[in-house]
Scaffold this motif. Structure first.
Motif, mmCIF file in Angstrom:
data_model
loop_
_atom_site.group_PDB
_atom_site.id
_atom_site.type_symbol
_atom_site.label_atom_id
_atom_site.label_comp_id
_atom_site.label_asym_id
_atom_site.label_seq_id
_atom_site.Cartn_x
_atom_site.Cartn_y
_atom_site.Cartn_z
ATOM 1 N N LEU A 1 1.013 -1.322 -0.139
ATOM 2 C CA LEU A 1 0.089 -0.065 -0.115
ATOM 3 C C LEU A 1 0.383 1.229 -0.293
ATOM 4 C CD1 LEU A 1 -2.933 -1.278 2.220
ATOM 5 C CD2 LEU A 1 -2.621 -1.281 0.592
ATOM 6 N N SER A 2 2.459 1.301 -0.108
ATOM 7 C CA SER A 2 2.696 2.536 -0.117
ATOM 8 C C SER A 2 4.068 1.770 -1.359
ATOM 9 C CB SER A 2 3.527 2.680 1.865
ATOM 10 O OG SER A 2 2.701 3.238 2.280
ATOM 11 N N GLN A 3 4.512 2.413 -1.711
ATOM 12 C CA GLN A 3 5.055 2.280 -2.848
ATOM 13 C C GLN A 3 6.217 3.711 -3.451
ATOM 14 O OE1 GLN A 3 4.771 0.047 -5.063
ATOM 15 N NE2 GLN A 3 3.917 -1.228 -3.719
ATOM 16 N N HIS A 4 7.619 3.115 -3.081
ATOM 17 C CA HIS A 4 8.114 4.392 -3.308
ATOM 18 C C HIS A 4 8.266 4.737 -5.034
ATOM 19 C CE1 HIS A 4 10.476 4.971 0.181
ATOM 20 N NE2 HIS A 4 10.221 3.572 0.408
ATOM 21 N N VAL A 5 7.911 6.256 -5.242
ATOM 22 C CA VAL A 5 7.933 6.557 -6.797
ATOM 23 C C VAL A 5 9.593 7.079 -7.294
ATOM 24 C CG1 VAL A 5 7.190 7.655 -8.700
ATOM 25 C CG2 VAL A 5 5.574 6.454 -6.786
ATOM 26 N N PHE A 6 9.995 7.004 -7.982
ATOM 27 C CA PHE A 6 11.832 7.153 -8.488
ATOM 28 C C PHE A 6 12.341 6.984 -9.866
ATOM 29 C CE2 PHE A 6 12.278 3.280 -6.539
ATOM 30 C CZ PHE A 6 12.815 2.216 -7.665
ATOM 31 N N MET A 7 13.540 8.046 -10.079
ATOM 32 C CA MET A 7 13.776 8.283 -11.210
ATOM 33 C C MET A 7 14.758 6.687 -11.545
ATOM 34 S SD MET A 7 12.150 10.419 -13.494
ATOM 35 C CE MET A 7 13.301 10.397 -14.884
ATOM 36 N N LEU B 1 10.237 6.309 -14.821
ATOM 37 C CA LEU B 1 9.228 6.655 -13.217
ATOM 38 C C LEU B 1 9.471 5.344 -13.085
ATOM 39 C CD1 LEU B 1 7.413 9.589 -12.951
ATOM 40 C CD2 LEU B 1 9.755 9.058 -11.052
ATOM 41 N N THR B 2 9.959 4.803 -12.111
ATOM 42 C CA THR B 2 8.951 3.259 -11.497
ATOM 43 C C THR B 2 9.430 2.963 -10.355
ATOM 44 O OG1 THR B 2 10.123 1.078 -11.518
ATOM 45 C CG2 THR B 2 11.980 2.914 -11.012
ATOM 46 N N HIS B 3 8.827 2.410 -9.642
ATOM 47 C CA HIS B 3 8.086 1.792 -8.178
ATOM 48 C C HIS B 3 8.655 0.612 -7.260
ATOM 49 C CE1 HIS B 3 4.722 -0.972 -8.980
ATOM 50 N NE2 HIS B 3 5.110 -0.537 -10.188
ATOM 51 N N SER B 4 8.756 0.972 -6.388
ATOM 52 C CA SER B 4 8.905 -0.137 -5.050
ATOM 53 C C SER B 4 8.913 -0.500 -4.139
ATOM 54 C CB SER B 4 10.162 -0.206 -4.711
ATOM 55 O OG SER B 4 10.892 -0.853 -4.485
ATOM 56 N N PRO B 5 8.052 -1.112 -3.765
ATOM 57 C CA PRO B 5 7.258 -1.340 -1.781
ATOM 58 C C PRO B 5 7.897 -0.747 -1.356
ATOM 59 C CG PRO B 5 7.968 -3.506 -2.872
ATOM 60 C CD PRO B 5 8.288 -2.651 -3.963
ATOM 61 N N CYS B 6 7.662 -0.094 0.152
ATOM 62 C CA CYS B 6 8.206 0.759 0.971
ATOM 63 C C CYS B 6 8.355 -0.459 1.935
ATOM 64 C CB CYS B 6 7.891 1.841 1.272
ATOM 65 S SG CYS B 6 7.938 2.466 3.080
ATOM 66 N N VAL B 7 8.958 -0.956 2.479
ATOM 67 C CA VAL B 7 9.353 -2.082 4.036
ATOM 68 C C VAL B 7 9.200 -1.118 5.342
ATOM 69 C CG1 VAL B 7 9.961 -3.839 2.487
ATOM 70 C CG2 VAL B 7 11.240 -2.067 3.774
ATOM 71 N N GLU C 1 15.415 7.544 5.737
ATOM 72 C CA GLU C 1 15.646 6.635 6.555
ATOM 73 C C GLU C 1 14.587 5.521 6.295
ATOM 74 O OE1 GLU C 1 11.507 9.091 5.514
ATOM 75 O OE2 GLU C 1 14.025 8.992 5.952
ATOM 76 N N HIS C 2 14.678 5.747 4.368
ATOM 77 C CA HIS C 2 13.547 4.057 3.873
ATOM 78 C C HIS C 2 14.862 3.649 2.934
ATOM 79 C CE1 HIS C 2 9.945 5.601 4.109
ATOM 80 N NE2 HIS C 2 10.114 6.373 3.801
ATOM 81 N N TRP C 3 16.154 3.538 3.736
ATOM 82 C CA TRP C 3 17.733 2.780 3.613
ATOM 83 C C TRP C 3 17.158 1.227 3.501
ATOM 84 C CZ3 TRP C 3 19.594 -0.945 6.589
ATOM 85 C CH2 TRP C 3 19.343 -0.665 8.198
ATOM 86 N N ARG C 4 16.582 0.664 4.445
ATOM 87 C CA ARG C 4 16.385 -0.744 3.960
ATOM 88 C C ARG C 4 15.574 -0.817 2.668
ATOM 89 N NH1 ARG C 4 12.857 -3.982 6.627
ATOM 90 N NH2 ARG C 4 11.962 -2.175 8.499
ATOM 91 N N CYS C 5 14.301 0.296 2.127
ATOM 92 C CA CYS C 5 13.514 -0.147 1.226
ATOM 93 C C CYS C 5 14.311 -0.046 -0.079
ATOM 94 C CB CYS C 5 12.768 1.172 1.331
ATOM 95 S SG CYS C 5 11.326 1.378 2.637
ATOM 96 N N LEU D 1 1.945 7.017 -2.376
ATOM 97 C CA LEU D 1 2.960 7.578 -2.881
ATOM 98 C C LEU D 1 4.047 7.753 -2.256
ATOM 99 C CD1 LEU D 1 1.722 8.604 -6.789
ATOM 100 C CD2 LEU D 1 1.953 6.319 -5.487
ATOM 101 N N VAL D 2 5.225 7.457 -2.370
ATOM 102 C CA VAL D 2 6.501 8.280 -1.385
ATOM 103 C C VAL D 2 7.354 8.739 -1.903
ATOM 104 C CG1 VAL D 2 7.937 6.884 1.143
ATOM 105 C CG2 VAL D 2 5.863 6.599 0.431
ATOM 106 N N PHE D 3 8.012 9.836 -2.376
ATOM 107 C CA PHE D 3 9.129 9.445 -3.005
ATOM 108 C C PHE D 3 10.418 10.978 -2.182
ATOM 109 C CE2 PHE D 3 4.841 11.222 -5.145
ATOM 110 C CZ PHE D 3 5.328 10.761 -6.305
ATOM 111 N N THR D 4 11.399 10.418 -2.284
ATOM 112 C CA THR D 4 12.068 11.107 -1.455
ATOM 113 C C THR D 4 13.281 11.437 -2.112
ATOM 114 O OG1 THR D 4 13.619 8.923 -2.712
ATOM 115 C CG2 THR D 4 12.440 8.441 -0.314
#
Length: 429
Positions: free
Chosen positions: A56-62, A67-73, A120-124, A173-176
């Protein structure tokens, strides 16, 4: 200067799907079990379970220009493991606690974690890289694990029209980083961004980018990517479905930093001047968050670094910052203009050297009296007699930095006011 250029023209706008034509040409499929027998409420529950399995939480990054996405853990209220590891390194390597600059020997694994652009999302980030590097056991080549978002949307036109609103309603959507946020939100079709319900940001920005909209008053000068993002989010809250926004802010250690840490190009004692180290106490929080306007503040949760009193933090900076927060998220001494304000423990500024060492810059705690101080001692000799007042003033411009003279003058003016008030005649009993 970083952030001086607008980020609106990074990529060309994505094409807007013709939803009207899709509705006109979609097959109703009344004979199928999914659309013919199950009601819409049951189908929405099926879609929701598919989104839950995918994350339900997805990282969006270049990545590679797209653009692509990856789940947030990252779980809710999870403590950053890097803070505990850094404290253990300092204790195990026998670094004096009173020193401001501490040189540590850090392994490559923890160096990449401390300097992670995902913060802080380094594990993701590690999970994303691990999944991308796994080999498919059946075909023998690398194939990343796919979520169910795209397969369901590509099933048929009717499934696309039904599942799309449920997708944007359920997923956060999570952006860093700012570029990915602008590409996704500013350059995507409005039919897509208007359905977003929840967004989260974890941004570590240079000092100039955070203050650009306040330091540049010329109308021809761009407000900066940070102010543009706040304006975009305000429009999505006002004219679209966005109702939940979380922004976590941090500052880059150097003025031009891409991440919260700096990479030192030369080893110490090489004769090169060390880059400037930035800390959060130098940031004027009220100036930075003045870019948040309108209805966005009502739906915004702000997370700011907690700043402990140190020698280097001048007293005049306090009015520019928000106070500490209570359990309900309101600041002590006043209500914050946001839905909630939270404080989090932040890593100290770091310098990464080529030889594998890491220089950690830590401000000393203000437990003893500060070095820049003024004290007044009054002696009353009796009713109607004059009183001798002595002023003891000491200043240390090194601790107060560039604004040391200003702090000294401000404190001196306060001392003079107290001195004048003490010389006024008093009524005697």
């Amino acid at each position: 200067m970083p952030g001086a250029m607008s980020l609106k023209a990074i990529v060309t706008p994505a094409s807007d799907p013709d939803l009207v034509r899709m509705r006109d040409t979609a097959d109703l499929q009344r004979s199928s079990i999914l659309f013919g027998r199950l009601p819409l409420e049951i189908r929405d529950m099926i879609y929701a379970e598919c989104w839950k399995v995918s994350g339900l939480s997805q990282h969006v990054f270049m990545q590679h220009g797209h653009l692509t996405h990856s789940p947030c853990v990252l779980t809710t209220n999870e403590v950053d493991e890097r803070l505990e590891e850094l404290q253990m390194m300092v204790e195990n390597q026998g670094i004096p606690r009173g020193s401001r600059t501490r040189t540590l020997g850090v392994s490559d694994k923890w160096t990449s974690r401390f300097s992670s652009p995902w913060h802080e999302h380094w594990r993701c980030e590690e999970e994303m890289k691990a999944v991308a590097d796994t080999k498919d056991t059946c075909y023998g080549y690398r194939r990343p694990r796919r979520a169910l978002f795209l397969p369901i949307l590509l099933t048929c036109k009717r499934t696309y029209l039904e599942a799309r609103p449920s997708l944007y309603k359920s997923v956060t959507l999570v952006f860093t980083d700012l570029p990915a946020a602008h590409v996704c939100l500013a350059r995507s079709p409005f039919t897509t961004t208007s359905q977003l319900r929840s967004l989260a940001f974890s941004l570590v920005l240079p000092f100039e980018t955070l203050h650009q909209h306040r330091l540049h008053l010329n109308p021809s000068t761009p407000a900066g990517p940070w102010a543009e993002l706040c304006t975009l989010l305000s429009d999505l809250v006002r004219f679209a479905a966005l109702r939940d926004v979380t922004i976590r802010l941090g500052i880059s250690s150097n003025s031009a930093g891409d991440v919260h840490c700096m990479h030192k190009s030369d080893a110490p004692n090489s004769g090169h001047e060390a880059p400037e180290v930035r800390s959060w106490w130098q940031v004027r929080e009220r100036w930075v968050l003045s870019a948040v306007r309108g209805m966005l503040a009502r739906h915004l949760v702000v997370q700011l670094p907690s700043v402990e009193p140190t020698y280097r933090r001048p007293e005049w900076s306090r009015p520019y910052n928000y106070p500490e927060v209570n359990g309900d998220g309101n600041g002590k001494g006043g209500v914050v203009p946001f839905r909630r304000l939270e404080r989090y423990a932040v890593l100290p500024p770091m310098l990464f050297c080529k030889d594998g060492r890491v220089e950690v810059h830590v401000d000393s705690s203000r437990s003893p009296p500060p070095s820049s101080s003024f004290s007044i001692t009054s002696f009353t000799r009796g009713p109607g007699r004059s009183r001798d007042t002595s002023i003891a003033a000491t200043s240390d411009l090194e601790d107060t930095g560039k604004d040391g003279k200003r702090v000294t003058l401000l404190r001196l003016s306060e001392t003079v006011k107290v001195l004048i008030s003490s010389l006024r005649p008093r009524e005697t009993c």
